[in-house]
Write a protein that holds these residues in place. Structure first.
Motif, PDB file in Angstrom:
ATOM      1  N   SER A 110       0.807  -1.217   0.000  1.00 42.61           N
ATOM      2  CA  SER A 110       0.000   0.000   0.000  1.00 42.61           C
ATOM      3  C   SER A 110       0.845   1.274   0.000  1.00 42.61           C
ATOM      4  O   SER A 110       0.311   2.368  -0.204  1.00 42.61           O
ATOM      5  N   SER A 111       2.150   1.160   0.245  1.00 44.89           N
ATOM      6  CA  SER A 111       2.998   2.349   0.336  1.00 44.89           C
ATOM      7  C   SER A 111       3.079   3.066  -1.005  1.00 44.89           C
ATOM      8  O   SER A 111       3.082   2.441  -2.070  1.00 44.89           O
ATOM      9  N   GLN A 112       3.163   4.366  -0.940  1.00 40.36           N
ATOM     10  CA  GLN A 112       3.272   5.205  -2.134  1.00 40.36           C
ATOM     11  C   GLN A 112       4.735   5.583  -2.338  1.00 40.36           C
ATOM     12  O   GLN A 112       5.402   6.007  -1.384  1.00 40.36           O
ATOM     13  N   ALA A 150       7.482   7.824  -4.652  1.00 38.80           N
ATOM     14  CA  ALA A 150       7.634   8.922  -5.608  1.00 38.80           C
ATOM     15  C   ALA A 150       8.262   8.434  -6.906  1.00 38.80           C
ATOM     16  O   ALA A 150       9.194   7.629  -6.898  1.00 38.80           O
ATOM     17  N   SER A 151       7.737   8.908  -8.006  1.00 42.83           N
ATOM     18  CA  SER A 151       8.157   8.578  -9.378  1.00 42.83           C
ATOM     19  C   SER A 151       7.876   7.127  -9.740  1.00 42.83           C
ATOM     20  O   SER A 151       8.478   6.581 -10.666  1.00 42.83           O
ATOM     21  N   SER A 152       6.943   6.496  -9.040  1.00 42.85           N
ATOM     22  CA  SER A 152       6.485   5.163  -9.409  1.00 42.85           C
ATOM     23  C   SER A 152       4.986   5.090  -9.144  1.00 42.85           C
ATOM     24  O   SER A 152       4.522   4.460  -8.198  1.00 42.85           O
ATOM     25  N   GLY A 153       4.246   5.803  -9.979  1.00 42.23           N
ATOM     26  CA  GLY A 153       2.803   5.878  -9.807  1.00 42.23           C
ATOM     27  C   GLY A 153       2.360   7.115  -9.053  1.00 42.23           C
ATOM     28  O   GLY A 153       1.171   7.431  -9.024  1.00 42.23           O
ATOM     29  N   TYR A 154       3.304   7.802  -8.434  1.00 38.47           N
ATOM     30  CA  TYR A 154       3.032   9.046  -7.706  1.00 38.47           C
ATOM     31  C   TYR A 154       4.097  10.064  -8.088  1.00 38.47           C
ATOM     32  O   TYR A 154       5.231   9.702  -8.409  1.00 38.47           O
ATOM     33  N   ASP A 155       3.730  11.341  -8.068  1.00 35.46           N
ATOM     34  CA  ASP A 155       4.664  12.374  -8.509  1.00 35.46           C
ATOM     35  C   ASP A 155       5.963  12.347  -7.715  1.00 35.46           C
ATOM     36  O   ASP A 155       5.970  12.266  -6.483  1.00 35.46           O
ATOM     37  N   GLY A 156       7.064  12.426  -8.474  1.00 32.13           N
ATOM     38  CA  GLY A 156       8.382  12.504  -7.871  1.00 32.13           C
ATOM     39  C   GLY A 156       8.760  13.941  -7.563  1.00 32.13           C
ATOM     40  O   GLY A 156       7.900  14.819  -7.412  1.00 32.13           O
ATOM     41  N   PHE A 157      10.057  14.207  -7.516  1.00 29.20           N
ATOM     42  CA  PHE A 157      10.562  15.470  -6.984  1.00 29.20           C
ATOM     43  C   PHE A 157      10.795  16.551  -8.037  1.00 29.20           C
ATOM     44  O   PHE A 157      11.320  17.618  -7.698  1.00 29.20           O
ATOM     45  N   MET A 158      10.395  16.326  -9.278  1.00 24.40           N
ATOM     46  CA  MET A 158      10.535  17.368 -10.299  1.00 24.40           C
ATOM     47  C   MET A 158       9.386  18.363 -10.159  1.00 24.40           C
ATOM     48  O   MET A 158       8.435  18.378 -10.929  1.00 24.40           O
ATOM     49  N   GLN A 159       9.489  19.182  -9.126  1.00 20.70           N
ATOM     50  CA  GLN A 159       8.474  20.175  -8.803  1.00 20.70           C
ATOM     51  C   GLN A 159       9.180  21.439  -8.307  1.00 20.70           C
ATOM     52  O   GLN A 159      10.330  21.388  -7.873  1.00 20.70           O
ATOM     53  N   ASP A 160       8.464  22.563  -8.364  1.00 22.69           N
ATOM     54  CA  ASP A 160       9.019  23.784  -7.768  1.00 22.69           C
ATOM     55  C   ASP A 160       9.204  23.591  -6.272  1.00 22.69           C
ATOM     56  O   ASP A 160      10.237  23.971  -5.705  1.00 22.69           O
ATOM     57  N   TYR A 161       8.179  23.024  -5.638  1.00 23.89           N
ATOM     58  CA  TYR A 161       8.224  22.745  -4.211  1.00 23.89           C
ATOM     59  C   TYR A 161       7.634  21.358  -3.971  1.00 23.89           C
ATOM     60  O   TYR A 161       6.686  20.962  -4.646  1.00 23.89           O
TER      61      TYR A 161
END
Length: 341
Positions: free
Chosen positions: A105-107, A109-120
């Protein structure tokens, strides 16, 4: 606050999207500063992850290896400007027997959920680990990869028999380098043998006790425990060679990811009573332990500097694409994006 998220929408194509986020929540606002490109990100970028996975998970912001500085902590616990490593694994339940990185169930980042390529990036406070003020952020950027080795060694320590004479590491790439390095630091009285196939890569492993070309290993070479850091189509040969050279009741830690089924010599696994330990990803405890290793063994950071390959200042989507393309052509080290979008 309007946050800009840079998502992969199809192979080699990024687009910016906008999301309204509430900075008055309990989440800590982090400004990413250095992002490291991983082979898993490249599989999405090039479209080789598989058609079904691509359809299911895109559009999605890539990158799960990254560091940044705290922009705002509503609790005031973390001061603005504090250097932190971001933990990509986000568990939504607890299990007293199963680690957070193995809960289905763990989410991540960058595997089905947004990773760190964001402004914040907005994260729970327990998904951040404070870094030393003087750390080189180009090196700290791929701390998540270091935690993979930290986690695998922790599992080995918990599961395997207590003979600690000689370790064998298969794989002369980034993960093999990190695993070999940590084994030498954590078990200084033990021997570490490196098994690889590329001379110029193996020349970087100056800290190991012996280096072997996988096509020229004598039958009398023996190890107590082995770590497979090869992955892909080379996994089968690596694991079977490990089986040949490992002593009875040794453990084999499997770290390499393969998209294909891997054939291994189960007859000798049974005859030798071997333990196979699978390791994947890591949890916050592994990040905390890795940062402690940085502090306890500052020379580890010096060795890890060898893995810093390309460092590019990124201020546009076009420059992100250029960074991913350059990383594809790099045969050694990590590509780090200095995040300035």
């Amino acid at each position: 606050m309007i946050n800009q998220i840079y998502r992969l929408v199809s192979p080699r194509q990024f687009e910016v999207t906008y999301k309204d986020v509430n900075i008055t929540s309990n989440l800590v606002v982090v400004r990413p500063t250095h992002l490291s490109i991983c082979a898993a990100d490249q599989r999405y970028y090039t479209g080789t992850r598989g058609e079904e996975a691509m359809k299911k998970k895109l559009p999605m912001a890539l990158i799960h290896e990254g560091v940044g500085v705290v922009a705002y902590d509503p609790s005031g616990e973390l001061l603005s400007g504090t250097k932190v490593v971001m933990v990509p694994n986000n568990p939504i339940e607890e299990d007293k027997f199963v680690a957070e990185n193995y809960l289905r169930s763990s989410q991540f980042a960058s595997s089905g959920y947004d990773g760190f390529m964001q402004d914040y990036v907005l994260l729970n406070r327990n998904r951040l680990v404070v870094l030393p003020d003087n750390i080189d952020m180009n090196i700290a950027a791929f701390t998540e990869l270091v935690t993979i080795a930290t986690h695998a060694i922790s599992r080995f320590e918990h599961i395997s028999i207590k003979r600690r004479g000689t370790f064998g590491v298969w794989g002369d790439g980034n993960l093999g380098f990190i695993t070999s390095l940590l084994l030498k630091k954590i078990y200084p009285k033990c021997k570490v043998l490196l098994f690889g196939k590329t001379d110029y890569k193996m020349s970087n492993f100056s800290f190991v006790d012996e280096v072997y070309d996988i096509y020229d290993v004598q039958a009398n070479v023996q190890i107590d425990h082995g770590f497979e850091c090869v992955g892909g189509r080379g996994s089968s040969m690596a694991i079977n060679q490990m089986i040949d050279h490992i002593k009875p009741e040794g453990s084999m830690s499997i770290l390499g990811v393969s998209e294909f089924p891997v054939e291994i010599n189960t007859r000798m696994v049974l005859e030798k009573g071997l333990i196979i330990i699978g390791s994947s990803r890591s949890g916050v405890a592994d990040f905390e332990k890795t940062v402690e290793i940085y502090k306890q063994y500052p020379e580890v950071i010096d060795y890890l500097s060898i893995l810093v390959g390309n460092v590019l200042k990124v201020k546009s989507i076009e420059e992100v694409t250029a960074a991913f393309d350059l990383d594809l052509s790099s045969s050694w080290g990590k590509t780090v994006m200095k995040w300035g979008i």
